[in-house]
Design an enzyme around this catalytic site. Structure first.
Site, PDB file in Angstrom:
ATOM      1  N   GLY A  46       0.836  -1.195   0.000  1.00  0.00           N
ATOM      2  CA  GLY A  46       0.000   0.000   0.000  1.00  0.00           C
ATOM      3  C   GLY A  46       0.867   1.239   0.000  1.00  0.00           C
ATOM      4  O   GLY A  46       2.031   1.197   0.428  1.00  0.00           O
ATOM      5  N   GLN A  51       2.932  10.002   1.181  1.00  0.00           N
ATOM      6  CA  GLN A  51       4.227   9.294   1.160  1.00  0.00           C
ATOM      7  C   GLN A  51       5.054   9.620  -0.081  1.00  0.00           C
ATOM      8  O   GLN A  51       6.245   9.313  -0.126  1.00  0.00           O
ATOM      9  CB  GLN A  51       4.009   7.774   1.242  1.00  0.00           C
ATOM     10  N   CYS A  89       5.868  -0.239   6.960  1.00  0.00           N
ATOM     11  CA  CYS A  89       5.490   0.950   6.210  1.00  0.00           C
ATOM     12  C   CYS A  89       6.678   1.374   5.350  1.00  0.00           C
ATOM     13  O   CYS A  89       7.809   1.402   5.843  1.00  0.00           O
ATOM     14  CB  CYS A  89       5.119   2.070   7.169  1.00  0.00           C
ATOM     15  N   LEU A  90       6.430   1.691   4.102  1.00  0.00           N
ATOM     16  CA  LEU A  90       7.520   2.090   3.200  1.00  0.00           C
ATOM     17  C   LEU A  90       8.189   3.385   3.659  1.00  0.00           C
ATOM     18  O   LEU A  90       9.319   3.662   3.276  1.00  0.00           O
ATOM     19  CB  LEU A  90       7.006   2.231   1.766  1.00  0.00           C
ATOM     20  N   HIS A 131      -4.348   1.151   7.596  1.00  0.00           N
ATOM     21  CA  HIS A 131      -3.000   1.732   7.620  1.00  0.00           C
ATOM     22  C   HIS A 131      -2.895   2.896   6.632  1.00  0.00           C
ATOM     23  O   HIS A 131      -2.423   3.986   6.987  1.00  0.00           O
ATOM     24  CB  HIS A 131      -1.983   0.631   7.287  1.00  0.00           C
ATOM     25  N   GLU A 132      -3.354   2.680   5.400  1.00  0.00           N
ATOM     26  CA  GLU A 132      -3.212   3.720   4.365  1.00  0.00           C
ATOM     27  C   GLU A 132      -4.108   4.920   4.647  1.00  0.00           C
ATOM     28  O   GLU A 132      -3.707   6.066   4.441  1.00  0.00           O
ATOM     29  CB  GLU A 132      -3.493   3.142   2.975  1.00  0.00           C
ATOM     30  N   HIS A 135      -2.636   7.348   7.050  1.00  0.00           N
ATOM     31  CA  HIS A 135      -1.642   8.253   6.453  1.00  0.00           C
ATOM     32  C   HIS A 135      -2.278   9.584   6.023  1.00  0.00           C
ATOM     33  O   HIS A 135      -1.630  10.625   6.056  1.00  0.00           O
ATOM     34  CB  HIS A 135      -1.005   7.611   5.213  1.00  0.00           C
TER      35      HIS A 135
HETATM   36 NI    NI Z   1       2.587   3.279   5.600  1.00  0.00          NI
END
Ligand code: NI
Length: 151
Positions: A46, A51, A89-90, A131-132, A135
């Protein structure tokens, strides 16, 4: 199409509240396509627009590497149950943490063409949606992480 740079934890852009998308135009389509490409390149499941430094309410998710959800102005309408599991998480490279999430969620969103959609998600997909969407309100999983000392 292009790979975009992924913003890392410590950058204030990850802590902002994102604004709703108002125009379903070519620029949005390019953003979504780039986000998916960037997510796959980084082996993520995701990615949210902040991000890649864009403060708009848009995320992409693909937990199986095949079905891609492009969610614009997403809202969780229902949550049920609970699941506790590892999450990464990226924007927080090289680590994982344990987070409690709903087991199932129902989310409403718009696709890239501005058509309203409903997603019924459970398990990993429900976790990714939560999660997304966090953000988009400046929340990272590390804020919700269950630390070992609390167990
Ligand atoms: Ni993330």
């Amino acid at each position: 199409m292009a790979i975009r740079n992924i913003v890392k934890i410590g950058n204030d852009v990850l802590r902002e509240h994102c604004k709703p998308v108002e125009k379903f135009d070519d620029r949005l389509a390019t953003l979504l396509t780039d986000m998916t490409e960037t997510m796959f390149k980084a082996n993520g499941v995701g990615l949210a627009a902040p991000q890649v430094g864009i403060l708009k309410r848009a995320v992409v998710i693909s937990v199986d590497g095949e079905t891609i959800y492009e969610m614009v102005n997403p809202v969780i309408k229902k949550k049920s149950g609970s699941q506790v599991g590892e999450e990464g998480c990226l924007s927080v490279p090289g680590r994982y943490g344990v987070v409690e999430r709903p087991k199932k969620v129902v989310a409403e969103y718009y696709d890239r063409n501005g058509n309203k959609q409903t997603l019924y998600a459970s398990g990993l997909l429900a976790r990714a949606v939560c999660h997304e969407l966090d953000h988009l309100d400046g929340i990272l999983y590390v804020d919700k992480e269950i630390k070992e000392s609390e167990n």
